[in-house]
Structure formats: structure tokens, C-alpha cells
Design an enzyme around this catalytic site. Structure first.
Site, PDB file in Angstrom:
ATOM      1  N   LYS A 212       0.833  -1.208   0.000  1.00 45.62           N
ATOM      2  CA  LYS A 212       0.000   0.000   0.000  1.00 45.62           C
ATOM      3  C   LYS A 212       0.871   1.263   0.000  1.00 45.62           C
ATOM      4  O   LYS A 212       0.623   2.210  -0.753  1.00 45.62           O
ATOM      5  CB  LYS A 212      -0.925  -0.011   1.219  1.00 45.62           C
ATOM      6  CG  LYS A 212      -1.682   1.275   1.454  1.00 45.62           C
ATOM      7  CD  LYS A 212      -2.564   1.647   0.267  1.00 45.62           C
ATOM      8  CE  LYS A 212      -3.029   3.079   0.372  1.00 45.62           C
ATOM      9  NZ  LYS A 212      -4.262   3.280   1.041  1.00 45.62           N
ATOM     10  N   CYS A 266      -3.400  10.871   1.839  1.00 46.13           N
ATOM     11  CA  CYS A 266      -2.813   9.573   1.508  1.00 46.13           C
ATOM     12  C   CYS A 266      -1.471   9.750   0.817  1.00 46.13           C
ATOM     13  O   CYS A 266      -0.433   9.442   1.387  1.00 46.13           O
ATOM     14  CB  CYS A 266      -3.769   8.817   0.599  1.00 46.13           C
ATOM     15  SG  CYS A 266      -5.423   8.754   1.301  1.00 46.13           S
TER      16      CYS A 266
HETATM   17  N1  SAJ Z   1      -2.317  14.797  -8.462  1.00 49.18           N
HETATM   18  C1  SAJ Z   1      -1.504  15.511  -9.334  1.00 49.18           C
HETATM   19  N2  SAJ Z   1      -1.264  14.979 -10.567  1.00 49.18           N
HETATM   20  C2  SAJ Z   1      -1.787  13.792 -10.966  1.00 49.18           C
HETATM   21  C3  SAJ Z   1      -2.613  13.069 -10.072  1.00 49.18           C
HETATM   22  C4  SAJ Z   1      -2.855  13.597  -8.832  1.00 49.18           C
HETATM   23  O1  SAJ Z   1      -1.010  16.593  -9.010  1.00 49.18           O
HETATM   24  O2  SAJ Z   1      -1.527  13.391 -12.108  1.00 49.18           O
HETATM   25  C5  SAJ Z   1      -2.594  15.335  -7.133  1.00 49.18           C
HETATM   26  C6  SAJ Z   1      -4.086  15.564  -6.880  1.00 49.18           C
HETATM   27  O3  SAJ Z   1      -4.498  16.796  -7.409  1.00 49.18           O
HETATM   28  C7  SAJ Z   1      -4.151  15.504  -5.373  1.00 49.18           C
HETATM   29  C8  SAJ Z   1      -3.083  14.471  -5.027  1.00 49.18           C
HETATM   30  O4  SAJ Z   1      -2.247  14.370  -6.153  1.00 49.18           O
HETATM   31  O5  SAJ Z   1      -3.803  16.751  -4.790  1.00 49.18           O
HETATM   32  C9  SAJ Z   1      -3.618  13.108  -4.643  1.00 49.18           C
HETATM   33  O6  SAJ Z   1      -4.692  12.742  -5.495  1.00 49.18           O
HETATM   34  P1  SAJ Z   1      -4.827  11.290  -6.146  1.00 49.18           P
HETATM   35  O7  SAJ Z   1      -6.008  11.289  -7.011  1.00 49.18           O
HETATM   36  O8  SAJ Z   1      -3.549  10.909  -6.780  1.00 49.18           O
HETATM   37  O9  SAJ Z   1      -4.970  10.305  -4.914  1.00 49.18           O
HETATM   38  P2  SAJ Z   1      -5.893  10.248  -3.570  1.00 49.18           P
HETATM   39  O10 SAJ Z   1      -5.054  10.766  -2.447  1.00 49.18           O
HETATM   40  O11 SAJ Z   1      -7.221  10.811  -3.758  1.00 49.18           O
HETATM   41  O12 SAJ Z   1      -6.043   8.633  -3.444  1.00 49.18           O
HETATM   42  C10 SAJ Z   1      -4.882   7.813  -3.422  1.00 49.18           C
HETATM   43  C11 SAJ Z   1      -5.083   6.634  -4.395  1.00 49.18           C
HETATM   44  N3  SAJ Z   1      -3.817   5.950  -4.601  1.00 49.18           N
HETATM   45  C12 SAJ Z   1      -3.350   5.643  -5.830  1.00 49.18           C
HETATM   46  O13 SAJ Z   1      -3.919   5.959  -6.837  1.00 49.18           O
HETATM   47  C13 SAJ Z   1      -2.065   4.869  -5.894  1.00 49.18           C
HETATM   48  C14 SAJ Z   1      -6.159   5.690  -3.857  1.00 49.18           C
HETATM   49  O14 SAJ Z   1      -6.256   4.543  -4.682  1.00 49.18           O
HETATM   50  C15 SAJ Z   1      -5.805   5.278  -2.428  1.00 49.18           C
HETATM   51  O15 SAJ Z   1      -6.773   4.400  -1.876  1.00 49.18           O
HETATM   52  C16 SAJ Z   1      -5.774   6.542  -1.584  1.00 49.18           C
HETATM   53  O16 SAJ Z   1      -4.713   7.352  -2.082  1.00 49.18           O
HETATM   54  C17 SAJ Z   1      -5.531   6.155  -0.139  1.00 49.18           C
HETATM   55  O17 SAJ Z   1      -6.517   6.127   0.625  1.00 49.18           O
HETATM   56  O18 SAJ Z   1      -4.407   5.819   0.219  1.00 49.18           O
END
Ligand code: SAJ
Length: 412
Positions: A212, A266
């Protein structure tokens, strides 16, 4: 073991949807939370968090009596712990919520029970949980000592659902299941099979914990790479969005999107658990965190430079949430940027956030106004895109032609 009753500890963004989905499969589910208000809300068939369609599922299972909430532990077949694991000021993990959960359930544990840790946890936490339970219940035997013959079974099965898509992903995602013994894993699989369509893959607890953390660190490192590229491209006068699109046309390249920083509870937290465990070795992982944490300050400097060209600019900041199409402002780089702009008092700040009704107090206190996109664009000199909400993506781009635009998400 035939599972009749499940007690879910922690009714937040993971615990509540999981409890509701298990209840919808016909098991009796009791949700336990320290927050009396949340408990009362759920018992009315309502919800205290925002997640698409969750209200419908919770209402249905509360109405049929399959889910109820409480503040006190009671006997069950399975105990599922879904409490927060934040970090402390020095980025070391705070396991106090898990320890408190162990203390709460220990008195009601019975021979044959299964305890599952769903909270994202540093490597070794499931073993710690087993230790805390054993300490509280010397009358029972535990898998760290007795393996497959123990009275109590303990496994880690990290949640992996994406906020905004929780109900779909709870069912469709594969699950990594790490039992302390083989029997622990098998019993956990038995539970997950009742509601997961994805595969349930068995490993040990430490590997499940690390899996994870690895998933979220992988994403953080990839975003840090994109964020570093965005700063390099600004200097070299290259459009980073076009660059990433072109590079991603290579069949083995998949760069994520740069942005104003990484938010949420996360991706911006979990990599620190690896750094805390292996500070000497986790160099790329630490640097990714530092790079992503520095990005909001880079954006603030960009905006400040642009604002300097005006006597007193009106600055419209599009988005406050930590990512697109959600209302969650916690640990949001967009919010951090708007807060800092307001404190620096470099202009009149208007925030546009279609997913909230009122501004957080600290922003309104600093004089930030909440407005619709149309109202903000009417008066703004500078427009800063901080979140790629669908409303902003759908906006007519000619509305921006007379503005100075800083687009951190590449949507204009
Ligand atoms: N972000 C970027 N660029 C991207 C993707 C995301 O800047 O290309 C930013 C988003 O705007 C945000 C942050 O990253 O600020 C996190 O967003 P996210 O959509 O990447 O992830 P979370 O935190 O909403 O959810 C993640 C997920 N993990 C993965 O995709 C590996 C989810 O599956 C997990 O269950 C969750 O963390 C968790 O609970 O750990």
C-alpha cells in the site's frame, strides 16, 4: 467460519462505505465511532461525509436494520479497523488511533474472531496491533505465537479506493491480504470474497503494508517528476502539458500531471512512513515528498510576480479542493496557496469553489470572497487555475483572453 456480524471501527471515508457495502451483502454490521454526532447521523440513515451515492446505500442498509452505529464495542465475528494513521510534526507515524481501537475491541474479543487492519500503516503495524491485543487479552492465544491454531486471527488488508469512486472501487479493486498466519489470510479472504469482485491476493502482513505504501509512493514520485518538469519547462519556455502528452505517446512512458502540489491524506502522507522506516535508504521517496511540498510555494511566487505588475489586482483563484470534483479541502495545496496569497495581501482575492457553500473561516477572516466563476471572471485581472474541476474545464476559453492566466492544471 460463517460470518454473521462485522464490527467496523472508524466510520470515516473508508469505514463507512465499507460498512455499508458489507451490510448490503446481508451481514449484520455495527459501525463504531468516537464521534457521537457521526453515530447519530448514520443511525438516522444519513451521512456526514461526501462521497457519490454513499447516502443511498447507507439509507438502505440502516432502514433494513443491517447497519447501525454506536460508540461502544460489542461482540462480533469480524472486527475491521479503519481509523486514521496521520503523521506527527517530524513526519513519524502516529499510530495512536490504531492503539485506541485495539484497546476498545480487546475486551469483547472471543475465540475464533478475525481482526482486520484496513488503515494504511507503516511496516510492522499489524504485528504491533497483534501485540497490543495480546497484552490486553492474556487469556486468548494469538497468531504471532500459535500460528494457524491461535484463538484470534489477525490480517492486514489495506484500503485502496479512490475518493470520489469509493463505492465502485470497493467492489472492483483487487485486494492484497496479509495475514499473520495462513489461516488469518484465508479467513480474511472469506470476508472480502463476499463483496469484492476483484482478486483477493494473499501475502504476509509486512508485504501487504509495504504494498500500500509503495502504491502511493509510486504515484507521489511520478507526480514529483511531473512537477519538476513543469518548473524546468517554465525556465526553458516549453509548454509542460504538451511535453508530457508527447512523451506519453511512447509505449513505455506514462508521466502523471503536474499541478500546484500534492494534497489529501494519503499520497502526501504515506511515503513518509517508508522514509521513517528507512531514512538512509529512502532517498527518491523523500525527495519526491519535498519536491511536491515545495510546488505550492513556486506557484505563490509566480502569482506574486504577476501581481506586482498591477496596482492592486483582483485575483480569481479557481478551486480550493485537494483535487478535481470533490468538496474535500483537507491538506489541499490550492487552499494553502489561497491562504498564503491572502496573508501576503497582494491583491483582492476571489475564490471559486463550486463544491462548497461557504469559505473556511480562516479565508473569510483574511478577506477572501467566495464567488461563482462568472462573477469572478467579470472583475478579475489575474486568474489562477488551482483545481481541474469539471466546471472550469467546461468554461469558454475566450472568457480568459483579457486576463493574465496562471494555469497550474493545464486546462485553459
Ligand atoms: N495529483 C496531481 N497529478 C496527478 C494526479 C494527482 O497533481 O496526475 C494530485 C491531486 O491533485 C491531489 C493528489 O495528487 O492533490 C492526490 O490525489 P490522487 O487522485 O492521486 O490520490 P488520492 O489521495 O485521492 O487517493 C490515493 C489513491 N492511490 C493511488 O492511486 C495509488 C487511492 O487509490 C488510495 O486508496 C488513496 O490514495 C488512499 O486512501 O491511500
Amino acid at each position: 467460519m460463517s460470518i454473521k456480524k462485522v464490527l467496523v471501527v472508524g466510520l470515516g471515508y473508508i469505514g463507512l462505505p465499507t460498512a455499508a457495502v458489507i451490510a448490503s451483502r446481508g451481514m449484520d454490521v455495527v459501525g463504531l465511532d468516537v464521534n457521537q454526532e457521526a453515530v447519530d447521523t448514520i443511525n438516522k440513515g444519513e451521512i456526514h461525509i461526501v462521497e457519490p451515492d454513499l447516502d443511498i446505500v447507507v439509507r438502505a442498509v440502516v432502514m433494513t436494520g443491517k447497519l447501525r452505529a454506536t460508540t461502544e464495542a460489542e461482540v462480533a465475528d469480524v472486527f475491521m479497523i479503519a481509523v486514521p494513521t496521520p503523521f506527527k510534526e517530524d513526519h513519524s507515524p502516529d499510530l495512536s488511533y490504531i492503539q485506541a481501537a485495539a484497546k476498545t475491541i480487546a475486551p469483547v474479543l472471543e475465540k475464533g474472531n478475525l481482526v482486520i487492519l484496513e488503515s494504511t500503516s507503516p511496516v510492522g503495524t499489524t504485528e504491533k496491533l497483534a501485540g497490543w491485543l495480546k497484552e490486553a487479552r492474556p487469556d486468548l492465544s494469538f497468531p504471532q505465537d500459535k500460528g494457524d491454531t491461535a484463538d484470534i486471527n489477525i490480517a492486514h488488508c489495506p484500503e485502496r479506493v479512490l475518493p470520489g469512486y469509493v463505492l465502485q472501487e470497493l467492489v472492483s479493486n483487487d485486494r492484497v491480504i496479509g495475514g499473520i498466519s495462513n489461516r488469518c489470510s484465508e479467513k480474511a479472504v472469506e470476508l472480502y470474497k463476499t463483496f469484492v469482485r476483484g482478486e483477493c491476493i494473499i501475502t504476509n502482513a509486512r508485504t501487504a503494508e509495504m504494498a500500500k505504501l509503495t502504491e502511493n509512493s509510486f504515484r507521489d514520485v511520478n507526480i514529483a517528476f511531473a512537477n519538476e518538469l513543469s518548473v524546468i519547462c517554465d525556465k526553458l519556455k516549453i509548454n509542460v502539458w504538451e511535453l508530457v502528452k508527447l512523451a506519453n505517446r511512447h509505449p513505455r512512458v506514462n508521466i502523471l500531471n503536474p499541478g500546484p502540489g500534492v494534497g489529501g491524506h494519503c499520497i502526501a502522507v504515506d511515503p513518509w512512513f517508508i522514509v521513517d522506516s528507512c531514512p538512509e535508504e529512502a532517498n527518491i521517496i523523500r525527495q519526491a515528498r519535498l519536491t511536491n511540498d515545495a510546488k505550492p510555494f513556486y506557484v505563490i511566487d509566480q502569482i506574486t510576480k504577476v501581481a506586482d505588475e498591477f496596482k492592486r489586482p483582483v485575483i480569481a483563484c479557481l478551486g480550493l479542493a485537494f483535487k478535481a470534483d470533490i468538496d474535500d479541502l483537507r491538506e489541499s495545496p490550492a487552499l494553502q496557496i489561497v491562504q498564503e496569497l491572502a496573508i501576503r495581501n497582494i491583491g483582492d482575492i476571489i475564490a471559486v469553489e463550486p463544491n462548497i457553500q461557504s469559505l473556511p473561516k480562516n479565508l473569510s477572516k483574511e478577506g477572501v470572497q467566495l464567488a461563482t466563476l462568472e462573477a469572478a471572471l467579470e472583475v478579475a485581472n489575474v486568474v489562477v487555475v488551482l483545481v481541474d474541476h469539471k466546471e472550469f474545464k467546461a468554461a469558454d476559453s475566450t472568457q480568459f483572453t483579457t486576463k493574465v492566466v496562471i494555469d497550474t492544471r493545464g486546462i485553459i
